[in-house]
Structures are given as C-alpha cells and as structure tokens.
Design a protein around this motif. Sequence first.
Motif, PDB file in Angstrom:
ATOM      1  N   VAL A 391      -8.442 -69.444 -66.936  1.00  0.00           N
ATOM      2  CA  VAL A 391      -9.062 -68.126 -68.606  1.00  0.00           C
ATOM      3  C   VAL A 391      -9.680 -68.047 -68.923  1.00  0.00           C
ATOM      4  N   GLY A 392     -10.314 -66.950 -69.632  1.00  0.00           N
ATOM      5  CA  GLY A 392     -11.465 -66.509 -70.857  1.00  0.00           C
ATOM      6  C   GLY A 392     -12.911 -66.181 -70.095  1.00  0.00           C
ATOM      7  N   THR A 393     -13.202 -65.358 -71.149  1.00  0.00           N
ATOM      8  CA  THR A 393     -15.090 -64.580 -70.982  1.00  0.00           C
ATOM      9  C   THR A 393     -15.523 -65.667 -70.148  1.00  0.00           C
ATOM     10  N   HIS A 394     -15.942 -65.094 -68.650  1.00  0.00           N
ATOM     11  CA  HIS A 394     -17.294 -65.878 -67.807  1.00  0.00           C
ATOM     12  C   HIS A 394     -17.666 -64.389 -66.843  1.00  0.00           C
ATOM     13  N   THR A 395     -18.618 -65.395 -66.637  1.00  0.00           N
ATOM     14  CA  THR A 395     -19.837 -64.692 -66.145  1.00  0.00           C
ATOM     15  C   THR A 395     -19.867 -64.771 -64.735  1.00  0.00           C
ATOM     16  N   ILE A 396     -19.964 -63.798 -63.819  1.00  0.00           N
ATOM     17  CA  ILE A 396     -20.437 -64.112 -62.389  1.00  0.00           C
ATOM     18  C   ILE A 396     -21.456 -62.813 -61.527  1.00  0.00           C
ATOM     19  N   SER A 397     -22.269 -64.688 -62.147  1.00  0.00           N
ATOM     20  CA  SER A 397     -23.931 -63.924 -60.893  1.00  0.00           C
ATOM     21  C   SER A 397     -24.000 -63.805 -59.633  1.00  0.00           C
ATOM     22  N   LEU A 398     -24.333 -63.393 -59.460  1.00  0.00           N
ATOM     23  CA  LEU A 398     -24.470 -62.429 -57.487  1.00  0.00           C
ATOM     24  C   LEU A 398     -26.318 -63.065 -57.192  1.00  0.00           C
ATOM     25  N   ARG A 399     -26.773 -63.760 -56.025  1.00  0.00           N
ATOM     26  CA  ARG A 399     -26.975 -63.265 -55.848  1.00  0.00           C
ATOM     27  C   ARG A 399     -27.798 -63.901 -54.707  1.00  0.00           C
ATOM     28  N   LYS A 400     -29.399 -63.365 -53.395  1.00  0.00           N
ATOM     29  CA  LYS A 400     -29.463 -63.105 -52.507  1.00  0.00           C
ATOM     30  C   LYS A 400     -30.862 -62.967 -52.435  1.00  0.00           C
ATOM     31  N   SER A 401     -31.589 -63.843 -50.932  1.00  0.00           N
ATOM     32  CA  SER A 401     -32.863 -63.957 -51.431  1.00  0.00           C
ATOM     33  C   SER A 401     -33.134 -62.382 -51.004  1.00  0.00           C
ATOM     34  N   GLY A 402     -34.275 -61.675 -51.607  1.00  0.00           N
ATOM     35  CA  GLY A 402     -34.620 -60.161 -50.331  1.00  0.00           C
ATOM     36  C   GLY A 402     -33.815 -59.127 -51.728  1.00  0.00           C
ATOM     37  N   TYR A 403     -32.453 -59.268 -52.271  1.00  0.00           N
ATOM     38  CA  TYR A 403     -32.316 -58.964 -53.669  1.00  0.00           C
ATOM     39  C   TYR A 403     -32.541 -58.925 -54.729  1.00  0.00           C
ATOM     40  N   GLN A 404     -32.091 -57.780 -56.066  1.00  0.00           N
ATOM     41  CA  GLN A 404     -32.109 -58.474 -57.008  1.00  0.00           C
ATOM     42  C   GLN A 404     -30.601 -59.110 -57.365  1.00  0.00           C
ATOM     43  N   THR A 405     -30.492 -60.438 -58.203  1.00  0.00           N
ATOM     44  CA  THR A 405     -29.810 -60.649 -58.477  1.00  0.00           C
ATOM     45  C   THR A 405     -29.139 -59.420 -59.508  1.00  0.00           C
ATOM     46  N   LYS A 406     -27.922 -59.938 -59.487  1.00  0.00           N
ATOM     47  CA  LYS A 406     -26.512 -59.144 -60.933  1.00  0.00           C
ATOM     48  C   LYS A 406     -25.749 -59.865 -61.163  1.00  0.00           C
ATOM     49  N   SER A 407     -25.659 -60.135 -62.851  1.00  0.00           N
ATOM     50  CA  SER A 407     -24.804 -60.733 -63.197  1.00  0.00           C
ATOM     51  C   SER A 407     -23.203 -59.318 -63.804  1.00  0.00           C
ATOM     52  N   TYR A 408     -22.091 -60.059 -64.129  1.00  0.00           N
ATOM     53  CA  TYR A 408     -21.356 -59.141 -64.504  1.00  0.00           C
ATOM     54  C   TYR A 408     -20.503 -60.099 -65.924  1.00  0.00           C
ATOM     55  N   GLN A 409     -19.814 -59.617 -66.259  1.00  0.00           N
ATOM     56  CA  GLN A 409     -18.506 -60.052 -66.726  1.00  0.00           C
ATOM     57  C   GLN A 409     -17.147 -59.756 -67.119  1.00  0.00           C
ATOM     58  N   ILE A 410     -16.358 -60.860 -66.659  1.00  0.00           N
ATOM     59  CA  ILE A 410     -15.429 -60.521 -66.339  1.00  0.00           C
ATOM     60  C   ILE A 410     -14.139 -60.881 -67.284  1.00  0.00           C
ATOM     61  N   GLU A 411     -13.078 -61.105 -67.431  1.00  0.00           N
ATOM     62  CA  GLU A 411     -11.999 -61.231 -68.611  1.00  0.00           C
ATOM     63  C   GLU A 411     -10.697 -61.486 -68.122  1.00  0.00           C
ATOM     64  N   VAL A 412     -10.491 -62.891 -67.203  1.00  0.00           N
ATOM     65  CA  VAL A 412      -9.183 -63.574 -67.183  1.00  0.00           C
ATOM     66  C   VAL A 412      -8.216 -63.881 -68.215  1.00  0.00           C
ATOM     67  N   THR A 413      -7.343 -63.185 -68.205  1.00  0.00           N
ATOM     68  CA  THR A 413      -6.148 -63.490 -68.841  1.00  0.00           C
ATOM     69  C   THR A 413      -4.883 -64.853 -68.404  1.00  0.00           C
ATOM     70  N   ASP A 414      -4.302 -65.460 -69.348  1.00  0.00           N
ATOM     71  CA  ASP A 414      -2.864 -66.022 -69.277  1.00  0.00           C
ATOM     72  C   ASP A 414      -2.304 -65.407 -68.035  1.00  0.00           C
ATOM     73  N   ASP A 415      -2.162 -64.946 -67.026  1.00  0.00           N
ATOM     74  CA  ASP A 415      -0.789 -64.299 -66.161  1.00  0.00           C
ATOM     75  C   ASP A 415      -0.065 -64.958 -64.831  1.00  0.00           C
ATOM     76  N   ASP A 416       0.749 -64.904 -64.414  1.00  0.00           N
ATOM     77  CA  ASP A 416       1.037 -65.335 -62.928  1.00  0.00           C
ATOM     78  C   ASP A 416       0.686 -64.293 -62.306  1.00  0.00           C
ATOM     79  N   ARG A 417      -0.774 -64.187 -61.833  1.00  0.00           N
ATOM     80  CA  ARG A 417      -1.680 -63.658 -60.569  1.00  0.00           C
ATOM     81  C   ARG A 417      -3.100 -63.657 -59.952  1.00  0.00           C
TER      82      ARG A 417
END
Length: 472
Positions: A391-417
Amino acid sequence: MKENRENKPVLKYLAVLLSLVLTGCGTIGLAQESTFESAYENGKEEEPAAPAYTSASRGVLISINTEDRSFVIHRTAEGDDIVLNYTGATVVQDQYESPLTMEQLSAGEILDVTYDSESGRAGDIAISGDAFCYEGLSRCRIDEGKGTLETGSETLHISNQTRVFSEGREIGINEILNLDTVTVRGIGHDVSSIVIEKGHGYLSLKDADALLGGWIEVGQAVISQITQEMLLTVPEGSYQVRLTAGDVDETREVTIKRNEENVLDLGDIELKVPVNGQVSLVISPSTATVRIDDVTVNAAYAVRLPFGIHQITASADGYDTVSEYFEVTGENTRVKLTLGRAAEEDTVSGNSTKEEETQAHTVTIKAPEDVEVYQDNLYMGISPVTYDKTVGTHTISLRKSGYQTKSYQIEVTDDDRDLVYSFPDLEKNINENIDASNTVSGNSVKNQTGSTVSGNTNTVSGNETTASQDTA
C-alpha cells in the motif's frame, strides 16, 4: 487700303471658327473628366470592415506557432481545443494589463481571449486575473482516483480537463512524480494546468557487485541501499554521490538531466578481500517484521553480513513466528521464509482449527512487454511481471536498451484486489545507435558515444501516457 478691307471678313470668320473649336474642346474635356471621376467613384474597392470580436473564451494555452501566427487554447468551459490566429493589432497583456508579446506567453498559462468566431482572429489576449498560480511546488500528492492534488497546505481538484506540460509538450498526469517541482494554475479550487519546472532523470550503477548491501547517497535527494540491477530516479540537477560499504567511502559528481540516464562506473574502486557476503531476503508475508541476530532489518533490501552462521526471525500479526539459522559462506546468499497462519480457537466446538491460508494480493505490470520494471528504484523483473502488493504511492520505471526510460506514479490502496497496469510502449531513441545514457567515472561525466543525447526529443502525447489499470 482696298486690299486690307477685302481681308477683314476672312479674319472675322477665322476668329469665330477658332472660338467655336476652343469652346467645344473645353466642353469635351470637362465631359471626359466628369465621366472619369464617376467611373473611379463607382469602381474603387472598399476596405474590409474590421472583425467584430464578439466571442470570448477562457482557456489553457496549449501551444504557439510563431510562423503562421496561430495559437491553440483548451477552452475549459466547452472542454475542447480551438485554434486562433493573431496579428500586429492583437492586444496581449498580463494580468496587470501590462503589454506582452506572444513569445512571452508559455504553455499552461490561463488566458482570457476575445476573438471573431468567423475569421478566428484574436482581438485581445490577457493572462486571467482570476487565476491562481502556485510556483515551485514539490512533493505534491496526486490521487487520480479521488481527483485531488494536495500541496501540503491545500487540497485542489483535478480532472480530465487538467492539462500537464513538460518542456512545452503535453504529457500524462501520471508522469508527474512527487519528486518533481511543478507550477500549478487554476480557477477557484480547480486545477487547469500543471507545468513541470524541474523534472527527473535516472542513475544506475556499473560494476557495483562488491558494494551490494552498502549505501548510496545522491546529495540530499536520494538515499538508498545498493542492490542488484537498481535504477535510481533522481530530480534533475548536479549532485555529489557518496558510496559507502564496509571500508569503502567514495564520492563522485554527477549531473542529472531530465529523462536521461547516467551510469555510475564503480569499477575503479579498490576493495579488500571480502570477509562478508550479501544476503537477499524473500519473506512472506511482506509485512512481516524481520530480525537477524536480534537486529531488525528491512527485508525489502539485501543485507551484508560477516561469513558464518546467523539467526533470522520473522513475525507478523495472525501468523506463526518462524526462526531459523543460515550460514553466509560466499558473496551472495538467499534466505526464504514463509510464515503460516496462526491457529485460531473454534468458539463452537472448542477445538483448535487452522484457518485456510490466504495469499497476498499482487501488482502486475502487463505492458509494455519485455522491458525492465522497477518499483521505487528496486528491480522487479522483466514484464509481464507480478509481485506482492504494498500500500502507498509508488514510482514505476520502465527501461529497455535503445528506448527512452519512462516513469509513472501509481497509488496502491488497501483493498482485496489484485492490480494490473498497462502503460504505453516505450519510444525509441532518435538514433538507434546511441545509448541514451552517460557514463560517470571519477569526477567527470562523459557520454559513451561522444555525442549529446537528449531524452526529450520524443514527442509525448497526453493521451498516450495514461496507464490503463485493470482490477482482478
């Protein structure tokens, strides 16, 4: 004398004739002049009437094209984009009615515009005096689900009408990280635009195996334990990087640029013969409290321990406590513990029963496929990848050689999913032969190819950067 009298009638005749000719020519000339003037008056072109600036709109400035003297605004009330043009007669002012040029306006400004709806010509353009503008905000908490942006002292409202800009280009709102510095504009409590003034880049480590379990400090911005395949997300700027592990205490200098990756080469660090090893912990549930040799440790990070035998204890509410011994004999050791559910008393029969163990919920990064996935600087695997949900705010970074690295922010809540995220495909670097990363060695920063590489040359559409989230 006689000859003169005979010539007088002839002279009188000539005089009368000349008078008639002169009179006729004058009449003809006047007639011709009158006819010319009449034709000129009837045939001359009339100047076009000035446009009537009867339309007025308030909106966010999206872009300006100085070549064709046009600009685009997003009309907040109508919810659409409109293209208008401007001329030398267009009046441009700031919110205090001081004159401006179009070049002094920037994307994200909230404008009040009057214009002719038929020609699309703008008459007056002014920065709205009703708009608020908060500059230099950092650590903003954005919750797309709730539609809120918390500045620390105020809660503002965001919506799908909120436009986000980075270096003059539109991006998705989930590309804003809480370590970015932004300018927020809006009306009342509604956010109309967010402009990233100071963004983020990336820092990775090369030949860092001997420092695993140690610590890296990037100025005051980032402090993290050194792990395998780590990728640090760092605010853009110049920093001193401190690396500590055992007897090692080294300093490097780096400059982080927006959307670019720097590689910190640690191959020149001389190390003593190791007398300890790195221990990676895999504990379930991830919320368990872990102690090694009676010292509490963070199981999310590897720990470095002296060679020999050690005791590990893990405990969590609702689970049986587990304690085991393990031995560190080499550079890398992996310890895995799974706690079982604690027995609960059956209030009906009085017998003890074992509650069926429930699995922890997960996060899956589904797309794009075949990219390295990092959460909060830690390597999670190659997509599609699934890992325990925290649970919490997280930064997801995606990386691959030859491509531009990108980051996104997600909010994970406390639920049964279980959560499943699909992000846009990474964009290729402009020159596929150039790796968009810089190698940092000693106190110098140099590009691996000797060329300047900018991660900002790719156009980002705000409609392409919104991650889709599926719930299971």
